[in-house]
Motif scaffolding. Structure first.
Motif, PDB file in Angstrom:
ATOM      1  N   VAL A 161      -2.409  -0.205 -12.354  1.00 51.00           N
ATOM      2  CA  VAL A 161      -3.092  -0.761 -11.171  1.00 51.00           C
ATOM      3  C   VAL A 161      -2.998   0.231 -10.008  1.00 51.00           C
ATOM      4  CG1 VAL A 161      -3.004  -2.591  -9.421  1.00 51.00           C
ATOM      5  CG2 VAL A 161      -2.811  -3.168 -11.859  1.00 51.00           C
TER       6      VAL A 161
ATOM      7  N   LEU B  45       1.898   3.521  -2.073  1.00 50.73           N
ATOM      8  CA  LEU B  45       1.653   3.900  -3.459  1.00 50.73           C
ATOM      9  C   LEU B  45       2.656   4.922  -3.982  1.00 50.73           C
ATOM     10  CD1 LEU B  45      -2.251   3.990  -3.592  1.00 50.73           C
ATOM     11  CD2 LEU B  45      -0.687   2.061  -3.879  1.00 50.73           C
TER      12      LEU B  45
ATOM     13  N   GLY C  98       0.797  -1.221   0.000  1.00 49.99           N
ATOM     14  CA  GLY C  98       0.000   0.000   0.000  1.00 49.99           C
ATOM     15  C   GLY C  98       0.829   1.269   0.000  1.00 49.99           C
TER      16      GLY C  98
ATOM     17  N   ASN D 242      -7.895  -4.774 -17.674  1.00 45.91           N
ATOM     18  CA  ASN D 242      -7.717  -3.562 -16.871  1.00 45.91           C
ATOM     19  C   ASN D 242      -8.027  -2.308 -17.675  1.00 45.91           C
ATOM     20  OD1 ASN D 242      -6.952  -5.049 -14.614  1.00 45.91           O
ATOM     21  ND2 ASN D 242      -4.778  -4.915 -15.094  1.00 45.91           N
TER      22      ASN D 242
ATOM     23  N   ARG E 132      -6.063   2.175  -8.237  1.00 47.51           N
ATOM     24  CA  ARG E 132      -6.269   2.077  -6.794  1.00 47.51           C
ATOM     25  C   ARG E 132      -6.430   3.451  -6.158  1.00 47.51           C
ATOM     26  NH1 ARG E 132      -2.314  -2.161  -3.885  1.00 47.51           N
ATOM     27  NH2 ARG E 132      -3.240  -3.649  -5.316  1.00 47.51           N
ATOM     28  N   ARG E 133      -5.719   4.416  -6.713  1.00 45.27           N
ATOM     29  CA  ARG E 133      -5.778   5.798  -6.232  1.00 45.27           C
ATOM     30  C   ARG E 133      -7.023   6.518  -6.748  1.00 45.27           C
ATOM     31  NH1 ARG E 133      -0.216   8.068  -7.609  1.00 45.27           N
ATOM     32  NH2 ARG E 133      -1.317   8.581  -9.498  1.00 45.27           N
TER      33      ARG E 133
END
Length: 132
Positions: free
Chosen positions: A48, A22, A20, A79, A52-53
């Motif tokens: 990815v 990032l 996590g 994706n 996620r952000r």
């Protein structure tokens, strides 16, 4: 060669991504891409990370680059399709889902995604390959 040089960086980025972290992962992936702009895994994982952000535009761009570099790597197309859906880019989503289905015809998620994208585009129906 550049691909061997960046493998440890991509692996470190993957570890950071899993943890996590990032910002750290993003810095490592971008550093790897500065050395080798054709590093598909770095582009894919950067996508990815950006997804996620919640930065779907940047995720789309990263996934698109990954699909250009490795057109047969279907995870990148999946994706890319998800990012396209999040951005309301239905034609891009439909195209990505078609690529997934060309490689894995039984992929139910891709088939449903294609049907949904085609509905948004006002195409499809009984004679559409997606309707089968």
């Amino acid at each position: 060669s550049a691909p061997r040089m960046i493998a440890p960086q991509v692996n470190l980025g993957n570890t950071y991504l899993q943890e996590g972290r990032l910002k750290d992962a993003e810095a490592v992936y971008e550093s790897a891409l500065a050395l080798d702009p054709w590093a598909m895994e770095a582009w894919s994982n950067l996508g990815v990370l950006r997804a996620r952000r919640g930065d779907w535009r940047a995720a789309f761009d990263a996934f698109e680059r990954a699909t250009i570099i490795a057109p047969n790597f279907l995870d990148c197309h999946s994706n890319l399709a998800e990012a396209a859906v999040r951005l309301g880019r239905w034609r891009a989503a439909a195209d990505a889902y078609r690529r997934v289905l060309a490689g894995t015809p039984g992929d139910r998620d891709a088939a449903e995604g294609l049907r949904a994208a085609e509905r948004r585009l006002g195409i499809g129906g009984a004679f559409s390959p997606a309707a089968k």
